[in-house]
Enzyme design. Structure first.
Site, PDB file in Angstrom:
ATOM      1  N   HIS A  49       1.072   4.938  -2.525  1.00 54.80           N
ATOM      2  CA  HIS A  49       0.624   5.706  -3.697  1.00 54.80           C
ATOM      3  C   HIS A  49       1.864   6.289  -4.367  1.00 54.80           C
ATOM      4  O   HIS A  49       2.591   7.062  -3.722  1.00 54.80           O
ATOM      5  CB  HIS A  49      -0.313   6.827  -3.261  1.00 54.80           C
ATOM      6  N   ASP A 106       2.050   4.132   2.816  1.00 58.91           N
ATOM      7  CA  ASP A 106       0.982   4.990   2.272  1.00 58.91           C
ATOM      8  C   ASP A 106       1.516   6.103   1.363  1.00 58.91           C
ATOM      9  O   ASP A 106       1.476   5.965   0.144  1.00 58.91           O
ATOM     10  CB  ASP A 106       0.122   5.536   3.420  1.00 58.91           C
ATOM     11  N   ASP A 107       1.965   7.203   1.933  1.00 61.39           N
ATOM     12  CA  ASP A 107       2.538   8.338   1.161  1.00 61.39           C
ATOM     13  C   ASP A 107       3.760   8.800   1.960  1.00 61.39           C
ATOM     14  O   ASP A 107       3.712   9.837   2.651  1.00 61.39           O
ATOM     15  CB  ASP A 107       1.525   9.487   1.062  1.00 61.39           C
ATOM     16  N   GLU A 114     -10.549   4.256   7.146  1.00 58.91           N
ATOM     17  CA  GLU A 114      -9.440   5.147   7.496  1.00 58.91           C
ATOM     18  C   GLU A 114     -10.083   6.417   8.081  1.00 58.91           C
ATOM     19  O   GLU A 114     -10.112   6.603   9.292  1.00 58.91           O
ATOM     20  CB  GLU A 114      -8.584   5.467   6.259  1.00 58.91           C
ATOM     21  N   HIS A 162       0.842  -1.210   0.000  1.00 62.35           N
ATOM     22  CA  HIS A 162       0.000   0.000   0.000  1.00 62.35           C
ATOM     23  C   HIS A 162       0.871   1.250   0.000  1.00 62.35           C
ATOM     24  O   HIS A 162       1.309   1.713   1.056  1.00 62.35           O
ATOM     25  CB  HIS A 162      -0.914  -0.031   1.230  1.00 62.35           C
ATOM     26  N   HIS A 168      -9.806   1.250  -0.383  1.00 62.79           N
ATOM     27  CA  HIS A 168      -9.636   2.029   0.851  1.00 62.79           C
ATOM     28  C   HIS A 168     -10.966   2.087   1.603  1.00 62.79           C
ATOM     29  O   HIS A 168     -12.004   2.433   1.024  1.00 62.79           O
ATOM     30  CB  HIS A 168      -9.233   3.477   0.533  1.00 62.79           C
TER      31      HIS A 168
HETATM   32  N1  ADE Z   1      -4.572   9.030  -1.695  1.00 65.35           N
HETATM   33  C1  ADE Z   1      -3.305   9.136  -1.311  1.00 65.35           C
HETATM   34  N2  ADE Z   1      -3.160   8.819  -0.020  1.00 65.35           N
HETATM   35  C2  ADE Z   1      -4.376   8.464   0.436  1.00 65.35           C
HETATM   36  C3  ADE Z   1      -4.890   8.012   1.676  1.00 65.35           C
HETATM   37  N3  ADE Z   1      -4.113   7.848   2.744  1.00 65.35           N
HETATM   38  N4  ADE Z   1      -6.206   7.772   1.762  1.00 65.35           N
HETATM   39  C4  ADE Z   1      -7.000   7.940   0.691  1.00 65.35           C
HETATM   40  N5  ADE Z   1      -6.566   8.348  -0.486  1.00 65.35           N
HETATM   41  C5  ADE Z   1      -5.269   8.607  -0.627  1.00 65.35           C
HETATM   42 ZN    ZN Z   2      -3.701   4.892   0.813  1.00 61.91          ZN
END
Ligand code: ADE
Ligand code: ZN
Length: 326
Positions: A10, A267-268, A189, A8, A186
């Protein structure tokens, strides 16, 4: 080093601020509204998504995307990762003026270069963006189903979870499933346990992105454990986005103890000042996972990976063989 695997992340969210600033210079664009002192800044989920979009908008050519994927996966391999799945967003590419096919091929080239340099295996999961609406997500699914890129192995949905109803997106996932793609979505969250239940009922994924707020409903936790649905957990992202106040309140240990199949993900990463190695470190320090427990997390990720069975067997064998690798 514990061998790691990530399901996971992006890809546009993995761009380092330094790379984004270099891209901005190349295109003569100001980044001061979302990067300051070499770091991303934003204040809540909505402004995070805006920073994400602004960074993504600075990747415009095939060369840009080759470099982005190559840099991320090469760095991940240095952290001890043997496998990486990245979310790719054809909608973001089109907004940057690049065709979906050119975008996917370029990212695939970056993944192939990282594999040649480090051995890391990589796959791409096409995502639709929930707040762009169900027709756009269906369009992304049709692209994923038709593109036939050998490294595109899954379909998912990211974006604003509080937008729309899960059932409106079911058709998109049916299109992707019909093409043989792995399914993740997703949920749980920013939206509560109901969003996870809706995902299971309407989308029938084998994995859920985050899913951590399932912990609000013990019956749902039992269902997730019983059905073997894999959770792509991103602890640092959750704490930075204030889904939970701190690691002591993060449900990872409770979900694991309840028999849920959990994995660790970034995640990011630069947006949350994390990395896959840091996620494994957090699990060791805050969730008391020892080396063999961390290896089991990697095993779960490889078991849930969207890869063909011969590749999975090779990856699992590499996990068993690796003692102190890298
Ligand atoms: N797009 C990028 N990061 C995200 C996240 N944590 N939740 C939903 N969409 C995303
Ligand atoms: Zn995500």
């Amino acid at each position: 080093m514990v061998p790691k695997a990530e399901l996971h992340c992006h890809i546009e969210g993995a761009a380092s601020p330094a790379l984004v600033v270099a891209q901005a210079r190349k295109y003569g664009i100001d980044t001061s509204h979302f990067i300051r002192d070499g770091a991303y800044f934003w204040s809540d989920f909505t402004s995070f998504l805006a920073a994400y979009d602004a960074a993504a908008g600075l990747f415009r050519t095939e060369e840009d995307y080759v470099a982005l994927a190559e840099e991320y996966l090469t760095g991940l391999a240095r952290e001890g990762a043997v496998y990486s799945e990245v979310f790719i967003s054809p909608d973001h590419a089109e907004r940057s003026g690049l065709s979906r096919t050119a975008y996917t091929n370029a990212l695939g080239e970056g993944i192939a270069r990282a594999r040649a340099a480090t051995g890391i295996e990589g796959r791409m999961i096409v995502v639709g963006i929930r707040h762009f609406g169900a027709p756009a997500v269906e369009d992304a699914a049709r692209f994923a189903a038709a593109c036939r890129h050998p490294l595109v192995s899954g379909f998912g949905m990211a974006g604003e979870e509080r937008f729309g109803n899960m059932r409106d997106y079911a058709r998109a996932f049916d299109i992707a499933r019909g093409a043989g793609l792995g399914i993740t979505v997703h949920a749980g969250e920013l939206a509560g346990w109901e969003s996870v239940e809706a995902a299971l009922n309407h989308i029938r994924p084998s994995r859920i992105g985050h899913g951590v707020r399932a912990v609000e409903n013990p019956d749902l936790v039992r269902r997730i454990a019983g059905e073997g649905v894999v959770l792509e957990v991103c602890p640092v992202s959750n704490v930075v986005l204030k889904v939970f106040p701190d690691f002591a309140h993060h449900p990872f240990p409770r979900l694991l103890a309840a028999g849920c199949r959990v994995t660790l993900n970034s995640d990011d990463p630069p947006h949350f000042h994390t990395s896959l190695a840091r996620e494994y470190g957090v699990a060791a320090t805050h969730f008391s996972l020892d080396e063999s427990a961390l290896r089991l997390i990697t095993r779960t990720a490889l078991e849930a990976a969207f890869v063909d069975e011969p590749t999975r067997a090779l990856l699992l064998r590499a996990l068993d063989d690796k003692t102190v690798a890298h």
